[in-house]
Enzyme design. Structure first.
Site, PDB file in Angstrom:
ATOM      1  N   HIS A 194      -3.718  -5.568   2.133  1.00 46.92           N
ATOM      2  CA  HIS A 194      -3.222  -5.880   3.746  1.00 46.92           C
ATOM      3  C   HIS A 194      -3.900  -7.289   3.962  1.00 46.92           C
ATOM      4  CE1 HIS A 194      -1.987  -1.504   4.211  1.00 46.92           C
ATOM      5  NE2 HIS A 194      -3.275  -1.286   3.615  1.00 46.92           N
ATOM      6  N   CYS A 231       0.972  -1.117   0.045  1.00 47.26           N
ATOM      7  CA  CYS A 231       0.063  -0.111  -0.068  1.00 47.26           C
ATOM      8  C   CYS A 231       0.917   1.274   0.017  1.00 47.26           C
ATOM      9  CB  CYS A 231      -1.195  -0.122   1.179  1.00 47.26           C
ATOM     10  SG  CYS A 231      -2.299   1.196   0.916  1.00 47.26           S
ATOM     11  N   ARG A 271     -12.237   7.110  -1.201  1.00 48.02           N
ATOM     12  CA  ARG A 271     -11.206   5.683  -0.612  1.00 48.02           C
ATOM     13  C   ARG A 271     -11.694   4.353  -1.211  1.00 48.02           C
ATOM     14  NH1 ARG A 271      -7.399   7.345   2.729  1.00 48.02           N
ATOM     15  NH2 ARG A 271      -6.769   5.153   2.967  1.00 48.02           N
TER      16      ARG A 271
END
Ligand code: GLN
Length: 242
Positions: A189, A93, A126
């Site tokens: 993640h 990320c 997002r």
């Protein structure tokens, strides 16, 4: 055989359990009777890349990324050399973004390491949620969790995988991450590796081959609980039917 894992800036870059990737690598080496040393590499520390077999760099907030720029500037030539020499890297990320040319966060342009030919720009919305990929590096789908405002344009670089569920690099481009030499940059993640054991072993194999050449076979592990967790997510998200 011994593998040395550098954990880059664990104080600034450790979102959503990303340091679990280091633990996973270590465990899978130890289970096979190998030695694993973890070196936490704090911000501002001198880094001897010659000692490292694997470098793990986790996700970070925009603020953490901006704080790291000066430190990164200092290690850039050695880091680049390490990658070009086949050094093994997992960058997640915020770290994935900083392997590229820049991350544009509003008015601010955060300079990247310019190791990957990619760039990232922040958008208002997002991209948050579970993500599943099909990747040539794994027989099973790769599962994870993404949470990023940045959209990463990878140009001609090779993606890590094709998005089966979730958003990926740009939200609508259908691809996720980058593979370059022995580097994987990804938005996943989770942490990524515990539920994707073949990806973990990809890193370990590359590191062992680089250090020990042909003698570096990895013995089989059962991976029963890991694959159960993986299958569970794949099924829950409806990707078993794709
Ligand atoms: N700051 C970056 C973004 O939101 C990276 C976030 C992260 O590492 N999860 O795009």
């Amino acid at each position: 055989m011994k593998v040395t894992i550098g954990h880059l800036y664990p104080d600034l870059f450790n979102l959503y359990g990303d340091s679990g990737n280091v633990q996973c690598m270590k465990k899978r080496l130890v289970w096979r009777g190998m030695e694993a040393e973890v070196l936490p590499l704090g911000a501002g520390e001198e880094i001897d890349f010659g000692k490292l077999d694997i470098l793990v760099w986790g996700g970070g907030s925009d603020r953490g990324q901006a704080l790291a720029v000066d430190y990164l500037n200092r290690i850039q030539p050695d880091f680049k050399q390490y990658v070009e020499d086949g050094g093994v890297v997992l960058a997640v990320c915020g770290a994935f973004q900083l392997l590229g040319k820049y991350y544009k966060a509003g008015e601010e342009i955060i300079k990247g390491l310019d190791i990957l030919d990619i760039y990232t720009e922040r958008c208002d919305q997002r991209l948050v949620g579970n993500i599943v990929l099909e990747s040539p590096l794994s027989d099973t789908p790769v599962v994870g969790f993404e949470n990023h405002a940045g959209r990463t344009v990878i140009g001609d670089c090779t993606p890590f995988g094709k998005v089966l569920y979730g958003r990926g690099n740009t939200g609508d481009g259908g691809y996720e991450g980058v593979v370059y030499k022995n580097v994987i940059g990804t938005y996943l993640h989770g942490p990524l590796l515990p539920k994707n054991p073949q990806i973990c072993d990809w890193f370990l194999k590359k590191a062992l081959e680089r250090r020990y050449g042909g003698d570096a076979a990895l013995t089989e592990l059962s991976d029963e609980p890991e694959l159960r967790a993986n299958r569970n997510m794949v099924k829950r998200l409806g990707c078993d039917k794709k």
